[in-house]
Design a protein around this motif. Structure first.
Motif, short mmCIF file in Angstrom:
data_model
loop_
_atom_site.label_atom_id
_atom_site.label_comp_id
_atom_site.label_asym_id
_atom_site.label_seq_id
_atom_site.Cartn_x
_atom_site.Cartn_y
_atom_site.Cartn_z
N VAL A 121 -37.22 -28.47 72.39
CA VAL A 121 -38.10 -27.42 71.88
C VAL A 121 -38.47 -27.80 70.45
N ARG A 126 -35.30 -31.09 77.66
CA ARG A 126 -36.42 -30.27 77.18
C ARG A 126 -36.21 -30.01 75.69
N ASP A 134 -32.43 -27.13 76.97
CA ASP A 134 -31.63 -28.05 76.15
C ASP A 134 -32.25 -29.44 76.19
N SER A 135 -32.20 -30.10 75.04
CA SER A 135 -32.78 -31.44 74.94
C SER A 135 -31.91 -32.48 75.65
N GLY A 193 -23.32 -29.29 75.19
CA GLY A 193 -23.40 -29.71 73.78
C GLY A 193 -22.24 -30.63 73.45
N LEU A 194 -21.36 -30.20 72.56
CA LEU A 194 -20.23 -31.03 72.13
C LEU A 194 -19.05 -30.96 73.10
N GLY A 233 -25.19 -25.39 74.58
CA GLY A 233 -23.79 -25.63 74.20
C GLY A 233 -22.99 -24.37 74.48
N PHE A 234 -21.75 -24.35 74.05
CA PHE A 234 -20.88 -23.19 74.31
C PHE A 234 -21.51 -21.91 73.74
N SER A 235 -22.11 -22.01 72.53
CA SER A 235 -22.73 -20.82 71.92
C SER A 235 -23.90 -20.32 72.76
N GLY A 263 -15.44 -25.20 65.77
CA GLY A 263 -14.40 -24.80 66.72
C GLY A 263 -14.85 -23.71 67.67
N LEU A 264 -14.27 -23.76 68.86
CA LEU A 264 -14.67 -22.85 69.93
C LEU A 264 -14.20 -21.42 69.69
N ALA A 267 -14.84 -31.53 72.63
CA ALA A 267 -13.78 -30.52 72.48
C ALA A 267 -12.88 -30.53 73.71
N GLU A 268 -11.56 -30.42 73.48
CA GLU A 268 -10.63 -30.50 74.60
C GLU A 268 -9.65 -29.33 74.65
N SER A 269 -9.70 -28.44 73.65
CA SER A 269 -8.78 -27.30 73.70
C SER A 269 -9.32 -26.14 72.88
N GLY A 327 -30.68 -24.31 73.43
CA GLY A 327 -29.35 -24.90 73.24
C GLY A 327 -28.40 -24.38 74.30
N SER A 382 -21.96 -23.04 65.65
CA SER A 382 -20.78 -23.22 64.80
C SER A 382 -21.13 -23.32 63.32
C1 LIG Z 1 -15.15 -34.95 69.05
C2 LIG Z 1 -15.07 -33.46 68.88
C3 LIG Z 1 -13.92 -32.80 69.27
C4 LIG Z 1 -13.83 -31.42 69.12
N1 LIG Z 1 -12.70 -30.82 69.55
C5 LIG Z 1 -12.60 -29.49 69.49
C6 LIG Z 1 -11.48 -28.84 70.07
O1 LIG Z 1 -10.60 -29.47 70.68
N2 LIG Z 1 -11.42 -27.48 69.96
C7 LIG Z 1 -12.41 -26.75 69.35
O2 LIG Z 1 -12.29 -25.53 69.27
N3 LIG Z 1 -13.51 -27.35 68.83
C8 LIG Z 1 -13.64 -28.69 68.90
N4 LIG Z 1 -14.76 -29.30 68.41
C9 LIG Z 1 -15.85 -28.47 67.86
C10 LIG Z 1 -16.63 -27.79 69.00
O3 LIG Z 1 -16.92 -28.75 69.99
C11 LIG Z 1 -17.95 -27.19 68.49
O4 LIG Z 1 -17.67 -26.30 67.41
C12 LIG Z 1 -18.71 -26.42 69.57
O5 LIG Z 1 -18.70 -27.09 70.82
C13 LIG Z 1 -20.14 -26.19 69.11
O6 LIG Z 1 -20.86 -25.50 70.11
P1 LIG Z 1 -22.36 -25.01 69.85
O7 LIG Z 1 -22.86 -24.47 71.12
O8 LIG Z 1 -22.42 -24.14 68.66
O9 LIG Z 1 -23.17 -26.33 69.44
P2 LIG Z 1 -23.48 -27.63 70.28
O10 LIG Z 1 -22.38 -27.91 71.21
O11 LIG Z 1 -23.85 -28.65 69.28
O12 LIG Z 1 -24.76 -27.25 71.15
C14 LIG Z 1 -26.07 -27.24 70.64
C15 LIG Z 1 -27.00 -27.61 71.78
O13 LIG Z 1 -28.35 -27.47 71.31
C16 LIG Z 1 -29.13 -28.51 71.89
N5 LIG Z 1 -30.33 -28.69 71.04
C17 LIG Z 1 -30.37 -29.02 69.73
N6 LIG Z 1 -31.66 -29.06 69.30
C18 LIG Z 1 -32.44 -28.72 70.36
C19 LIG Z 1 -33.85 -28.57 70.54
N7 LIG Z 1 -34.72 -28.75 69.54
N8 LIG Z 1 -34.31 -28.22 71.78
C20 LIG Z 1 -33.45 -28.01 72.80
N9 LIG Z 1 -32.10 -28.14 72.67
C21 LIG Z 1 -31.60 -28.48 71.47
C22 LIG Z 1 -28.18 -29.71 71.88
O14 LIG Z 1 -28.58 -30.69 72.82
C23 LIG Z 1 -26.85 -29.05 72.25
O15 LIG Z 1 -26.62 -29.08 73.64
C24 LIG Z 1 -14.90 -30.68 68.54
C25 LIG Z 1 -16.06 -31.35 68.15
C26 LIG Z 1 -16.15 -32.72 68.32
C27 LIG Z 1 -17.41 -33.44 67.92
#
Ligand SMILES: Cc1cc2nc3c(=O)[nH]c(=O)nc-3n(C[C@H](O)[C@H](O)[C@H](O)COP(=O)(O)OP(=O)(O)OC[C@H]3O[C@@H](n4cnc5c(N)ncnc54)[C@H](O)[C@@H]3O)c2cc1C
Length: 447
Positions: free
Chosen positions: A250, A248, A33-34, A40-41, A12-14, A428-429, A60-62, A10, A422
């Motif tokens: 997993v 990719r 990442d797939s 991610g988001l 994403g930000f995490s 949220g970020l 996410a924008e802020s 993954g 998350s």
């Molecule tokens: C429209 C929208 C607006 C938002 N606006 C805000 C904002 O303004 N401020 C804020 O703080 N938060 C906002 N959020 C929430 C914030 O975007 C999320 O909480 C945060 O980005 C989540 O990050 P993450 O890394 O935990 O998960 P994700 O971003 O979901 O990342 C998970 C990653 O894992 C990958 N993955 C999943 N399964 C597999 C697998 N089997 N193999 C390989 N890769 C895999 C996915 O492709 C993805 O890239 C918003 C969310 C949305 C949907």
């Protein structure tokens, strides 16, 4: 892939922050990442404008800047000069085409004081008088509180007008779900703690809000879009020797039996990878559907809703929130002509009118119909629109999801796998940043 000490699943930000932590510990790291890119988001969409085109955030924008988390991350990354603050932060609530108001000082729409003069424009006198009585009786017992939705608690202490006109629009705009569907303790634990201490919902809101400005105002963005921060983080990780592989999927953790693993996916993906039995609560996550529109309008130059609006369910509009992007971010307005505007609409309401499965053209038609009403302008000309769909992107905070997530973390600990995301730290970020700092302790990674 065996040559890397750690595999992060993954990007994403995490996952990106987990990769920084691992490199900081001296590990060699591969990130899978797939999707076709990191973030991610946090993603981008390119919108045509008079000058050519502009890329803006499509997820996410802020960042919330409450507490010290965001500042510490910015220092660690050394990107202080790229942080952008909103030019305007005076979002409104739209209750109908006639009734639009600023969100009173408080916590998630719960006013910090029933004597706030702004409330006189929003809530009827009879409802205000009733709220003063209701909020002064002794609070319900702890077990009764535990079972309540946000709407039930607000209705009990302040009355239903406060739910419909203030709390529900704010909650739906932030969490994507109605205040009627969210358990109050799981969603707003700090409010419950403060309510039990003060015995009054408005005093609890006042204690939590302190002198902080209006909801949504304590945020920061990134010059050119938050997606550019992801690009920056990814590039730095690459320079530090981190290997990225996109497209990719997993599907089996056994693939990495000799390596350390960090799982930074969604909860459902983590449940599948751990081969844990599914749980009904996992199916109930929240979809997010956006339409981003490039429009021309002289009347919009007056920025009638400030930086945007949260729209109440009783308005009947499919739009539940809207952001006037060039009113909010200077880096966007700098690129637009004087009557050119970019507006983001968040569409659909669970159980009322879903946007899932609705064709793009139909969504565009709704936006065309609702935009003039919501913004109160008649000269709006739509130039182009883009739909962005985020299926099951937000977690509906509930005891069930919390319990499942705790069970999953115990399972991961037993296997020696690190999990983050998350579903652990909350939508949220900022939650992700705080979780990252907790895992780091006092160490600081100069990235
Ligand atoms: C429209 C929208 C607006 C938002 N606006 C805000 C904002 O303004 N401020 C804020 O703080 N938060 C906002 N959020 C929430 C914030 O975007 C999320 O909480 C945060 O980005 C989540 O990050 P993450 O890394 O935990 O998960 P994700 O971003 O979901 O990342 C998970 C990653 O894992 C990958 N993955 C999943 N399964 C597999 C697998 N089997 N193999 C390989 N890769 C895999 C996915 O492709 C993805 O890239 C918003 C969310 C949305 C949907």
């Amino acid at each position: 892939m065996n040559k890397f000490d750690r595999v992060v699943i993954g990007a994403g930000f995490s996952g990106l922050l987990a990769a920084f932590r691992a490199v900081g510990r001296g590990e060699t790291v591969a990130v899978f990442d797939s999707a076709t890119s990191a973030g991610g988001l946090i993603q981008q969409v390119e919108m045509p404008i008079n000058k050519g085109s502009i890329k803006v955030d499509s997820g996410a924008e802020s960042f919330s800047i409450a507490g010290a988390g965001f500042e510490r991350l910015v220092n660690d990354l050394g990107v202080g000069d790229k942080v952008a603050y909103p030019s305007r932060n005076d979002a409104r609530i739209v209750n109908s085409s006639e009734q639009k108001y600023k969100i009173p000082h408080g916590y998630f729409g719960i006013p910090a004081s029933l004597n706030d003069v702004e409330l006189d424009e929003i809530i009827s006198k009879a409802a205000l008088d009733l709220a003063r009585k209701l909020d002064s009786v002794s609070p319900p017992k702890s077990d009764e509180l535990a079972a309540m939705t946000i709407a039930q608690l607000v209705e009990l202490r302040l009355g239903s007008e406060f739910v419909d006109k203030l709390v529900d629009p704010v909650i739906a705009g932030i969490h994507g779900s109605s205040a009627r569907d969210l358990n109050v303790r799981a969603t707003l634990p700090a409010l419950i703690a403060s309510f039990q201490e003060t015995g009054s919902l408005t005093e609890a809101a006042s204690a939590l809000r302190g002198n902080v400005d209006r909801p949504g105002s304590a945020v920061a963005g990134y010059e050119g879009g938050v997606f550019r921060l992801v690009e920056e983080m990814t590039n730095r990780l690459k320079q530090m020797g981190v290997h990225f592989e996109f497209d990719r999927v997993v599907s089996d953790l056994d693939e990495f039996s000799n390596q350390k693993i960090t799982l930074a996916t969604s909860l459902v993906a983590a449940q599948k990878l751990f081969k844990l039995p599914s749980d009904d609560s996992l199916e109930a996550q929240v979809d997010s559907t956006l339409v981003i529109a490039s429009v021309e309008s002289n009347q919009l130059n007056g920025l009638p809703l400030g930086s945007g609006a949260l729209v109440s369910a009783s308005s009947g509009y499919m739009t539940k929130a809207t952001t006037h992007l060039n009113a909010k971010w200077k880096w966007i307005s700098n690129d637009l002509a004087s009557n050119e505007h970019l507006i983001r609409f968040s569409l659909g309401r669970a159980r009322r009118e879903s946007a899932i499965g609705v064709a793009d053209e139909e969504l565009f038609e709704r936006v065309r119909l609702e935009a003039s009403d919501i913004y109160g302008v008649s000269d709006i000309r739509f130039k182009s629109m883009r739909t962005v769909r985020w299926p099951s992107a937000l977690y509906r905070p509930s005891e069930e999801v919390k319990n499942f997530s705790a069970q999953l973390q115990t399972h991961a600990e037993n296997l020696g796998v690190e999990v983050c995301g998350s579903f652990i730290s909350g939508n949220g970020l900022l939650g992700i940043i705080r979780d990252h700092h907790e895992r780091m302790g006092n160490e600081s990674v100069k990235i």
